[in-house]
Design a protein around this motif. Structure first.
Motif, PDB file in Angstrom:
ATOM      1  N   ILE B 400      37.524  31.886  35.334  1.00 44.03           N
ATOM      2  CA  ILE B 400      36.698  33.012  35.781  1.00 44.03           C
ATOM      3  C   ILE B 400      35.894  32.629  37.027  1.00 44.03           C
ATOM      4  N   PHE B 403      38.074  32.136  40.119  1.00 42.81           N
ATOM      5  CA  PHE B 403      38.591  33.450  40.514  1.00 42.81           C
ATOM      6  C   PHE B 403      37.524  34.243  41.267  1.00 42.81           C
ATOM      7  N   LEU B 410      36.511  41.369  38.824  1.00 39.93           N
ATOM      8  CA  LEU B 410      37.003  41.845  37.540  1.00 39.93           C
ATOM      9  C   LEU B 410      36.866  43.355  37.418  1.00 39.93           C
ATOM     10  N   THR B 412      38.074  46.701  38.086  1.00 38.32           N
ATOM     11  CA  THR B 412      39.360  47.246  38.521  1.00 38.32           C
ATOM     12  C   THR B 412      39.227  48.414  39.487  1.00 38.32           C
ATOM     13  N   ASP B 413      38.023  48.970  39.597  1.00 42.10           N
ATOM     14  CA  ASP B 413      37.865  50.128  40.470  1.00 42.10           C
ATOM     15  C   ASP B 413      37.411  49.774  41.881  1.00 42.10           C
ATOM     16  N   TYR B 417      40.756  46.085  45.451  1.00 40.40           N
ATOM     17  CA  TYR B 417      41.029  45.313  44.235  1.00 40.40           C
ATOM     18  C   TYR B 417      42.215  44.370  44.390  1.00 40.40           C
ATOM     19  N   PHE B 421      42.000  40.465  44.278  1.00 43.20           N
ATOM     20  CA  PHE B 421      42.665  39.872  43.134  1.00 43.20           C
ATOM     21  C   PHE B 421      43.493  38.653  43.572  1.00 43.20           C
ATOM     22  N   LEU B 425      43.059  34.668  42.648  1.00 49.82           N
ATOM     23  CA  LEU B 425      44.097  33.835  42.042  1.00 49.82           C
ATOM     24  C   LEU B 425      44.313  32.554  42.838  1.00 49.82           C
ATOM     25  N   SER B 520      51.097  45.145  30.569  1.00 52.84           N
ATOM     26  CA  SER B 520      49.918  45.221  29.721  1.00 52.84           C
ATOM     27  C   SER B 520      50.271  44.825  28.287  1.00 52.84           C
TER      28      SER B 520
END
Lengths: 709, 709
Positions: B400, B403, B410, B412-413, B417, B421, B425, B520
């Protein structure tokens, strides 16, 4: 077809099951308790079991009160979906406890009667023991259906809710049952194994007296343990599995058929399958009759005839049922039910292959005792780990098949992907119900094992002679085999139900969380949740195992003290203080059960608050997958060690007292907490964490923005 | 900053590491081998180790040839991203093997010199042993950097590829190294433990002769095992970890900074961190000097001073490096590096806490021996399971933090993003490189343990006397402690690298697969993959454990046969046939290593073909999470049993020969395959499965539509 059918059909099934249970109870009580000495021993065991359960319930009640208050508070702040949840939490807990309690009551009445009947013949012994198992099996099923029906009536006709709301409220009702079941399994499991290990370590090893010798102060505690752990714990556990699978299917059904008339029907189907299962189980029970003087093989055949007939009958009847309720368009759901039933049987078959001394794996494990305890332990561990392969592939196949059969698709580009996806998930939920539909009879064949075990103890303590003990041992070992099938159903359904609950969780949070959820495995939060969930399984297994160790140490000290301080125990001129050991086991078990159980409740909430709901989804998957594997691994390794020991005691590898036997005993000591404490608790853990996550999702979603921004 | 820097900086680092390794090798060889008898024993060990490795490489070469041909075929059909992959597969395997081979060569030269030097003083012994560890540590690092630099040069200046293509081609290069490493770890691990267990079971237990007694026919095999398992296996393993982490960071860097000038820089950074790590490790090595006649505590302090100074220096230098290469805007990446380094140290600390007899857990495990082998085994199992908690939380926090620090979000909106993201990573990938940057010196402190162990064996066999044996034992036990730190780095980096590879896999398949991927956790295919991945871990652990059992049984038979048939072994008038045992171990290990290793390669491909790429993602996550937990559990349980036994041998709980000691020996027998065969192999398994999935994704995507429709 409408909501009313749900209520009436459920109620009818409940009453049929309870009536049958009551009839079996009367049958058991008609048998004699035998000599006054036997009655006296039985009374001591009953008293100890009663005392333990009373104290266990008192401890749990306090924890329930706290959670109840918390839930009321959440409801008051509008963070709970419904005001009914706190009350359903309590009823779920009470009825799960009641299932365990009824099982314990009948088991402590049946044990001495089985011993006495076995004095007459093997078949008479089987009759009593199986009837007592049936009492528990059908009580569990009956109470489960009753709970569901009553709440359904309250929500539908008292509160006037629609299908979707009822389904999504009721899925949270499982939390109380799971919570109670976890305490019962962990507490009972620690009690029984602490007493067992403690009694063996000092009695067998140090003092050199046989198992169940009345001179051993821990022997009553050991027999109490069978009743509070293997019987009451299992009852609470399977009540939870049964109710949980039906409620999860409710929720998935209402989602998959939302906005259609079919929603009620989709909820009715799992209930109807369960009720048909009850009737088939009752029919199967009547098949369990034997002629006098048949051998053990024939007895096993009889038991199997009963369970398999019930399953087959259910499988057949489910076809017209599905057609009648959902119509020809959705007949694929029938295949999902079949997939569930078949998967349960298949897991049972492989469980037996890995744990019965009739097959190569356990025979090879017995061979490994030739080179000592080290290789025996490694052999059992690797046997247990290998044995996870078949159940995983079976459950995997059941998931995919039931998903596809019920209308799901794996092709993400399909036009109606979302709808078909929901339909497929409903298939998985129904598969779990199908798997557990004949629980009444499978639990009956499962629950009679500990009764036979106890009967053996009573036979030994009251000096009924070698022959009676041999017969109860035969019943006990028969029970080990049938229990394997029962475990297959319990563990397989746990995996399917957990998946169904996971989906319900996602449904619940999707409504509440603004924005999109990224539940994909490349999301670091999901991955970290996955790690934590898997780790929690290991931690939980470790804590329950070391709980047994700690409690057993106290018993060892106490037994040593009694041998030292109470002169005349060994020559039989003085009675040991049995109650002191029962008391110590009680205290130890209650003390050690609290922490691991609370972990199961707090971690999902904390994970949600600090890492978000995506992490919770990862957590639930981690605990489901690893929990399933660990449960299979631990149960099978434990079962194989136990049966390898029994196989050697039967005369192989030098028989009792040989070096091989000593190595096998060490293996069995490791296996005891594996198969009777940690392994079966994991089943419950995975479902409890799911329902906790669902119930507390409102709280989590309110608090997590403070930490996640 | 451009591509050229990558090549030149990598090459410079490689040469510096190799030069330092060469210098250390000369230093080792300057010491004397001692008496002719010692030289003769050492020659026998060397000969056995050579013979085993030659045959291992021959077996592996055949498997490599098959895979190479398959890869060529895939390339010819356009199902492979690049024609370079088959060749890179081979070089990766060769260089990984070479790392192990060099380590084995120096270890078999240093063992006898350590024994002889320990005859003089403890410090002289440490000097030789540590120098030989440094040879291996710096060879591994040097060869890794050299491999990367050369291939980089070929792809950039030979083939003229751009940054993205180079990065995504090179991430597949890890497969050869992982494949070789798995064979080396599993084969070597089975060899060493089969010999160890076999020698102990007959020698110590049946014949009643001490460990490493020259009359035991399996004693040379036992010492060969240390070299081929603990040394050569570890070398191949860490080569793979090191190269894998850098290549994974390459791929993530190129994705995160695609289309920008920064792409080259994002690839340069991990390489530069590694090179700075080499230099800091060399500097740290110079700090490992002690005055004569210091105690063991001071020695440990010295070793720690070396490793911690190197880590600290790396941590400091990484700041200007990140600023210089990525600029102030991306300075957050520096925090990711720090998170990696800190996590490695923290896992090492907790590993030590759980496995060293200086702390409560192992002391309590020693207490558990008081109630016999059963409780000792349960105690060790639950200790190992509990010990997973801290590493999981540490790795979770590192994931975490790195990242978020590198720019991930974290939420998502968030508007950007996807970009953030990818940046995040990359942070995780760089954290893994940071963790391994000082591998040169941590591996040196890790690898010298088996050398000291071997030195003890030689001292015993050549009758050097109690004092020398005590000194080599002191070195050995010191090695156990420092090895804990080394394991922390290896296992932590494996988890991070596996995540990085997972993301690379998703990147690769996203390009090839038409339509969207549903990764997912509610997708049944993903869940079934997760189940299979977790199960594979259990199956792999079981197969490697029972591989040890099977091979050990053969040794037991052979040793018994020699005692029976060769008269005069026991009174020393006849020599046992050492070579026969070495040969049997070789055959057994090679036979048992093939199946589990092939499983790792075939299952991801089959899962992909039959269940689709989504299931493969689930599979990789399942194997990563469960593999990490099992690796920590097995390594720590094994370490704790070993140290509890040593603690008792030090005089506690009745000391050597007491009942407690016997129980502890049984625990250690269980722990042996845990910590030296199954546990460390799991690290490799998780990465191999990831790279296999990436390399064969073209094949999978071509074939899976036939089954998935």
């Amino acid at each position: 077809m409408n909501a009313q059918s749900c209520f009436w059909i459920g109620l009818a099934g409940a009453l049929a099951a309870l009536a049958f249970a009551f009839r079996q109870r009367r049958k058991v009580l008609r048998f004699s308790e035998g000599t006054p000495q036997m009655a006296q021993i039985a009374a001591a065991i009953r008293k100890g079991a009663n005392a333990y359960l009373r104290r266990q319930y008192r401890t749990v009640a306090r924890i329930f009160a706290v959670v109840f208050a918390l839930l009321l508070l959440l409801a008051a702040f509008g963070r709970l979906d419904s005001w009914f949840i706190p009350f359903a939490f309590v009823t779920g807990g009470c009825w799960s406890a009641l299932s365990g309690f009824v099982g314990m009551r009948i088991a402590t009445a049946a044990n001495v009667r089985t011993a006495n009947a076995a004095h007459e013949s093997l078949n008479q012994g089987l009759k009593v023991a199986f009837a007592s198992g049936a009492v528990m099996g059908f009580t569990v099923v009956g109470l489960g259906l009753l709970d569901i029906s009553i709440w359904f009536h309250v929500l539908r006709y008292g509160a006037g809710l629609d299908a979707q709301t009822i389904a999504h409220t009721m899925v949270m009702f499982g939390m109380g049952a799971s919570f109670m079941a976890l305490f019962a399994r962990v507490g009972g499991g620690i009690f029984t194994k602490a007493a067992d290990v403690g009694a063996d370590l000092v009695g067998k090893v140090e003092a050199g007296i046989p198992e169940d010798d009345p001179r051993n102060p821990a022997t009553i505690a050991d027999n109490v343990g069978d009743n509070v752990g293997d019987v009451a714990g299992m009852g609470a556990d399977l009540y939870e599995s049964y109710v949980g699978s039906i409620l999860a299917a409710f929720a998935l059904g209402a989602s998959a058929y939302s906005g259609e008339d079919l929603a009620w029907n989709a909820m009715l189907l799992p209930l109807a399958i369960a009720v048909v299962g009850v009737l088939c189980s009752i029919a199967g029970s009547f098949l369990i009759r034997t002629k006098e003087n048949t051998g053990q093989r024939a007895l096993l055949g009889t038991l199997r005839r009963g369970t398999y007939s019930a399953a087959l009958l259910s499988a057949i009847l489910a076809a017209p049922l599905t057609y009648f309720i959902l119509g020809l368009e959705h007949i694929g759901v029938y295949l999902a039910i079949l997939a569930g039933l078949a998967a349960g049987c298949a897991i049972g078959y492989f469980t037996e292959r890995y744990t019965s001394a009739s097959y190569a794996p356990t025979r090879n494990l017995a061979d490994a005792t030739e080179t000592g305890a080290g290789t025996t332990v490694i052999g059992g561990l690797s046997l247990g780990m290998k044995s996870t392969a078949a159940p995983v592939l079976i459950v995997g196949a059941a998931i995919i098949l039931s998903f596809l059969a019920a209308g799901g698709t794996l092709s993400t580009d399909a036009a109606d992907y979302a709808l078909r996806f929901d339909r497929g998930l409903y298939g998985i939920g129904v598969a779990a119900v199908g798997m557990l539909s004949t629980l009444g009879i499978t639990l009956a064949t499962d629950a009679y094992g500990p009764v036979a075990d106890n009967a053996g103890g009573i036979a030994e303590m009251s000096g009924l002679g070698e022959e009676v003990r041999d017969r109860t041992d035969a019943l006990d070992s028969l029970g080990n085999t049938t229990a394997a099938t029962g475990k297959g159903f319990a563990i397989g359904s746990a995996a399917l139900t957990a998946l169904a609950l996971l989906v319900s969780y996602v449904d619940v949070v999707k409504v509440r969380v603004p924005g999109t959820l990224d539940l994909s495995l490349t999301n670091p939060a999901v991955l970290v949740g996955l790690f934590i969930g898997a780790m929690l399984t290991f931690l939980f297994a470790a804590m329950t195992m070391s709980g047994v160790q700690t409690a057993a140490q106290a018993i060892v000290q106490e037994v040593r003290r009694q041998f030292r301080e109470i002169t005349g125990i060994m020559d039989g001129s003085a009675q040991p203080d049995y109650a002191a050991c029962v008391d110590l086991c009680t205290k130890g078990a209650l003390h050690e059960m609290v922490l691991p159980s609370l972990l199961a409740v707090t971690v999902p909430v904390l994970t949600g608050i600090f890492l978000g709901v995506e992490a919770v989804v990862g957590l639930l998957c981690g605990v489901t997958v690893t929990g399933f594997l660990m449960a299979v691994f631990m149960s099978n390794a434990g079962g194989a060690w136990d049966n390898a020991k029994k196989y050697i005691e039967g005369g192989s590898h030098g028989g009792k007292g040989s070096e091989c036997h000593k190595a096998a005993v060490i293996g069995d000591t490791v296996g005891d907490p594996f198969k009777d404490t940690s392994g079966p608790s994991l089943n419950i853990l995975i479902k409890l964490m799911s329902t906790v996550s669902i119930v507390f999702s409102g709280l989590v979603i309110t608090l997590s923005p403070f930490f996640l921004g």
